[in-house]
Design a protein around this motif. Sequence first.
Motif, PDB file in Angstrom:
ATOM      1  N   ARG A 397      52.955  53.536  33.610  1.00 43.35           N
ATOM      2  CA  ARG A 397      53.920  52.411  33.305  1.00 43.35           C
ATOM      3  C   ARG A 397      53.890  51.168  34.151  1.00 43.35           C
ATOM      4  O   ARG A 397      53.845  50.095  33.411  1.00 43.35           O
ATOM      5  CB  ARG A 397      55.437  52.811  33.618  1.00 43.35           C
ATOM      6  N   ARG A 398      53.661  51.160  35.338  1.00 46.46           N
ATOM      7  CA  ARG A 398      53.513  49.792  36.218  1.00 46.46           C
ATOM      8  C   ARG A 398      52.114  48.965  35.787  1.00 46.46           C
ATOM      9  O   ARG A 398      52.147  47.933  35.886  1.00 46.46           O
ATOM     10  CB  ARG A 398      53.662  50.237  37.655  1.00 46.46           C
ATOM     11  N   TYR A 399      51.193  49.920  35.398  1.00 45.28           N
ATOM     12  CA  TYR A 399      50.085  49.095  35.144  1.00 45.28           C
ATOM     13  C   TYR A 399      49.991  48.419  33.791  1.00 45.28           C
ATOM     14  O   TYR A 399      49.600  47.397  33.364  1.00 45.28           O
ATOM     15  CB  TYR A 399      48.882  50.049  35.113  1.00 45.28           C
ATOM     16  N   ILE A 400      50.924  49.030  32.869  1.00 43.72           N
ATOM     17  CA  ILE A 400      50.679  48.233  31.230  1.00 43.72           C
ATOM     18  C   ILE A 400      52.067  47.202  31.335  1.00 43.72           C
ATOM     19  O   ILE A 400      51.636  46.174  30.864  1.00 43.72           O
ATOM     20  CB  ILE A 400      50.958  49.231  30.435  1.00 43.72           C
ATOM     21  N   MET A 443      59.687  47.429  27.445  1.00 47.15           N
ATOM     22  CA  MET A 443      59.329  48.720  28.152  1.00 47.15           C
ATOM     23  C   MET A 443      60.433  48.884  29.277  1.00 47.15           C
ATOM     24  O   MET A 443      60.364  49.911  30.111  1.00 47.15           O
ATOM     25  CB  MET A 443      58.300  48.468  28.917  1.00 47.15           C
ATOM     26  N   LEU A 444      61.357  48.076  29.765  1.00 45.44           N
ATOM     27  CA  LEU A 444      61.947  48.284  31.061  1.00 45.44           C
ATOM     28  C   LEU A 444      62.807  49.183  30.938  1.00 45.44           C
ATOM     29  O   LEU A 444      63.178  49.726  32.074  1.00 45.44           O
ATOM     30  CB  LEU A 444      62.588  46.635  31.670  1.00 45.44           C
ATOM     31  N   TYR A 445      63.510  49.506  29.754  1.00 45.67           N
ATOM     32  CA  TYR A 445      64.366  50.638  29.512  1.00 45.67           C
ATOM     33  C   TYR A 445      63.899  52.006  30.156  1.00 45.67           C
ATOM     34  O   TYR A 445      64.341  52.669  30.854  1.00 45.67           O
ATOM     35  CB  TYR A 445      65.062  50.689  28.495  1.00 45.67           C
ATOM     36  N   VAL A 446      62.589  52.121  29.488  1.00 45.21           N
ATOM     37  CA  VAL A 446      62.011  53.193  29.951  1.00 45.21           C
ATOM     38  C   VAL A 446      61.491  53.507  31.333  1.00 45.21           C
ATOM     39  O   VAL A 446      61.715  54.348  31.916  1.00 45.21           O
ATOM     40  CB  VAL A 446      60.799  53.364  28.975  1.00 45.21           C
ATOM     41  N   PHE A 447      61.115  52.460  31.796  1.00 43.25           N
ATOM     42  CA  PHE A 447      60.487  52.451  33.224  1.00 43.25           C
ATOM     43  C   PHE A 447      61.762  52.500  34.360  1.00 43.25           C
ATOM     44  O   PHE A 447      61.600  53.433  35.147  1.00 43.25           O
ATOM     45  CB  PHE A 447      59.606  50.971  33.389  1.00 43.25           C
ATOM     46  N   THR A 448      62.876  51.868  33.984  1.00 45.25           N
ATOM     47  CA  THR A 448      63.940  51.816  34.897  1.00 45.25           C
ATOM     48  C   THR A 448      64.469  53.412  34.828  1.00 45.25           C
ATOM     49  O   THR A 448      64.943  53.726  35.890  1.00 45.25           O
ATOM     50  CB  THR A 448      65.117  51.077  34.754  1.00 45.25           C
ATOM     51  N   PRO A 544      59.038  62.535  29.629  1.00 49.54           N
ATOM     52  CA  PRO A 544      60.320  62.107  29.056  1.00 49.54           C
ATOM     53  C   PRO A 544      60.195  60.774  28.200  1.00 49.54           C
ATOM     54  O   PRO A 544      59.367  59.931  28.385  1.00 49.54           O
ATOM     55  CB  PRO A 544      61.102  61.960  30.220  1.00 49.54           C
ATOM     56  N   LYS A 545      60.981  61.051  26.942  1.00 50.37           N
ATOM     57  CA  LYS A 545      61.112  59.636  26.101  1.00 50.37           C
ATOM     58  C   LYS A 545      62.320  59.065  26.432  1.00 50.37           C
ATOM     59  O   LYS A 545      63.276  59.890  26.296  1.00 50.37           O
ATOM     60  CB  LYS A 545      60.931  60.299  24.760  1.00 50.37           C
ATOM     61  N   VAL A 546      62.401  57.819  26.565  1.00 54.19           N
ATOM     62  CA  VAL A 546      63.945  57.174  27.078  1.00 54.19           C
ATOM     63  C   VAL A 546      63.806  56.127  25.883  1.00 54.19           C
ATOM     64  O   VAL A 546      63.006  55.486  25.562  1.00 54.19           O
ATOM     65  CB  VAL A 546      63.583  56.667  28.390  1.00 54.19           C
ATOM     66  N   LEU A 547      65.275  55.663  25.691  1.00 50.53           N
ATOM     67  CA  LEU A 547      65.450  54.587  24.531  1.00 50.53           C
ATOM     68  C   LEU A 547      65.147  53.362  24.963  1.00 50.53           C
ATOM     69  O   LEU A 547      64.977  53.080  26.429  1.00 50.53           O
ATOM     70  CB  LEU A 547      67.083  54.648  24.619  1.00 50.53           C
ATOM     71  N   VAL A 548      64.956  52.621  24.260  1.00 56.70           N
ATOM     72  CA  VAL A 548      64.007  51.326  24.319  1.00 56.70           C
ATOM     73  C   VAL A 548      64.998  50.314  23.462  1.00 56.70           C
ATOM     74  O   VAL A 548      65.326  50.500  22.410  1.00 56.70           O
ATOM     75  CB  VAL A 548      62.574  51.350  23.829  1.00 56.70           C
ATOM     76  N   THR A 549      65.231  49.131  24.215  1.00 57.23           N
ATOM     77  CA  THR A 549      65.790  48.277  23.276  1.00 57.23           C
ATOM     78  C   THR A 549      65.342  46.606  23.686  1.00 57.23           C
ATOM     79  O   THR A 549      65.263  46.611  25.146  1.00 57.23           O
ATOM     80  CB  THR A 549      67.512  48.185  23.363  1.00 57.23           C
TER      81      THR A 549
END
Length: 551
Positions: A397-400, A443-448, A544-549
């Motif tokens: 995550r942090r690299y992309i 990507m921030l919703y996923v990462f957080t 884990p897959k998390v919602l993105v918006t």
Amino acid sequence: MRDYDEVTAFLGEWGPFQRLIFFLLSASIIPNGFNGMSVVFLAATPEHRCRVPDTANLSRAWRNHSIPLRLQDGREVPHSCRRYRLAAITNFSALGLEPGRDVDLERLEQESCLDGWEFSQDIYLSTIVTEWSLVCEDDWKTPLTSSLFFMGVLFGSFVSGQLSDRFGRKSVLFATMAVQTGFSFLQIFSINWEMFTVLFVIVGMGQISNYVVAFILGTEILGKSVRIIFSTLGVCTFFAVGYMLLPLFAYFIRDWRMLLLALTVPGVLCIPLWWFIPESPRWLISQRRFREAENIVQKAAKMNNKAAPVVIFDPIEELKLPSQQKIFILDLFRTRNIATITIMSLLLWMLTSVGYFALSLNAPNLHGDAYLNCFLSALIEVPAYVTAWLLLRTLPRRYIIAGVLFLGGGVLLLIQLVPADYNFLSIGLAMLGKFGITSAFSMLYVFTAELYPTLVRNMAVGVTSMASRVGSIIAPYFVYLGAYNRVLPYILMGSLTVLIGIITLFFPESFGVTLPETLDQMQKVKGFRFRKNTRDSMEKEENPKVLVTSF
């Protein structure tokens, strides 16, 4: 205790019912796309200069030289807010003196635009700026208009979740659609700037509430696998489609009142969706309305041609999740490690939001056709969302996130080096910057969500996403700086984007790591180290897959 997804597994993942819900809810997002960005055309500032009354007794030469020149982007242009003192040049004209030959223009006294302004109609027939003369001493009202809209968005994001929890997803979805459409229609009859902006705040509240509730409703009705696609390529892409429709409407409708009227029509067309979009069965169960929830699932089974059990939800069985420990916002700052991650997350959300909204709002101000530039700014979001979705599936995550932020910020910094004649190159770099920042934003919703433990995850995502609303409130003032220096907004946005990209590298990595369940587990995730799970734990919990918006 039974899991809802297990109970309704007989419906399948992608039957006619799920496809209908997917596309209808995604379609309901389209009006949010053009309402969210409509201010770029409603509050556009055309070229303007001080009006010299036709009744003024001036010769042709003095009328042509009644406006002083100023230096802008290396060339002399007529001043927008000053003119030579009318009484003086009228006297010179009566004496037969010629400007420049008999009279030194640089030594002439100047005055403000006492008789109003003349606005160019080459691009816009009318905007709220031309309607209420929001220029010169009142030019501060233009960015404030956008900021007040986003303040409405901030407030709406606070109340939308609570309203949908209290009154139901479907009712609040259509109520907020009505608020967004109805108050947009009322704006047409605004008699002054104050009335327009008050209504615009309410439109902002309805806009984000509609978006959030449609997002929640879709994720609660759709199955796990479809939920991921809905929250990325569904919601975000259809928002971009609405954004792309905005310059198309604005191109053919150059008057701001008629444009607003046209933008309300799609909201009216959403009314029939009431008879096709059901209430969330999950919410009905939480309200112990088992019969209604079962009727919806039975209809879904019939539409999917699946055999449903006689009793799907047994009121006797406990379907609710067990009660959880009460948490407070201060838990996000309980230890130094958690506090550091929270502060960095707030900065990441806010500065990424500043870049996204500033580039979106500034698109019509780029060289060339304002409508085409706005369309390209919307179009570039589609590959940005697809790219983000693909990267999230396979890479840390942090690299992309840092990588696309470096891309976006770096190309924005390059714009200052582009010669003024190479406008197409400046536009290309601005669009590439928008691509990088939009990818990061999505990507921030996923990462957080992956960084924080279950106990505070929902609150962490909510608090940090609120920082993005603050960023959107600030963003119009970055665009405002462009009136003084064309490249200054890009230097600031590029520098801040690169800075936050560097900060992103200091986050713990979350890709391939078991989601933390407690605050103690979160504290073990440190610095740059990449935590690897054992084979057993990786088998127990998939990535884990998390919602993105996009918001």
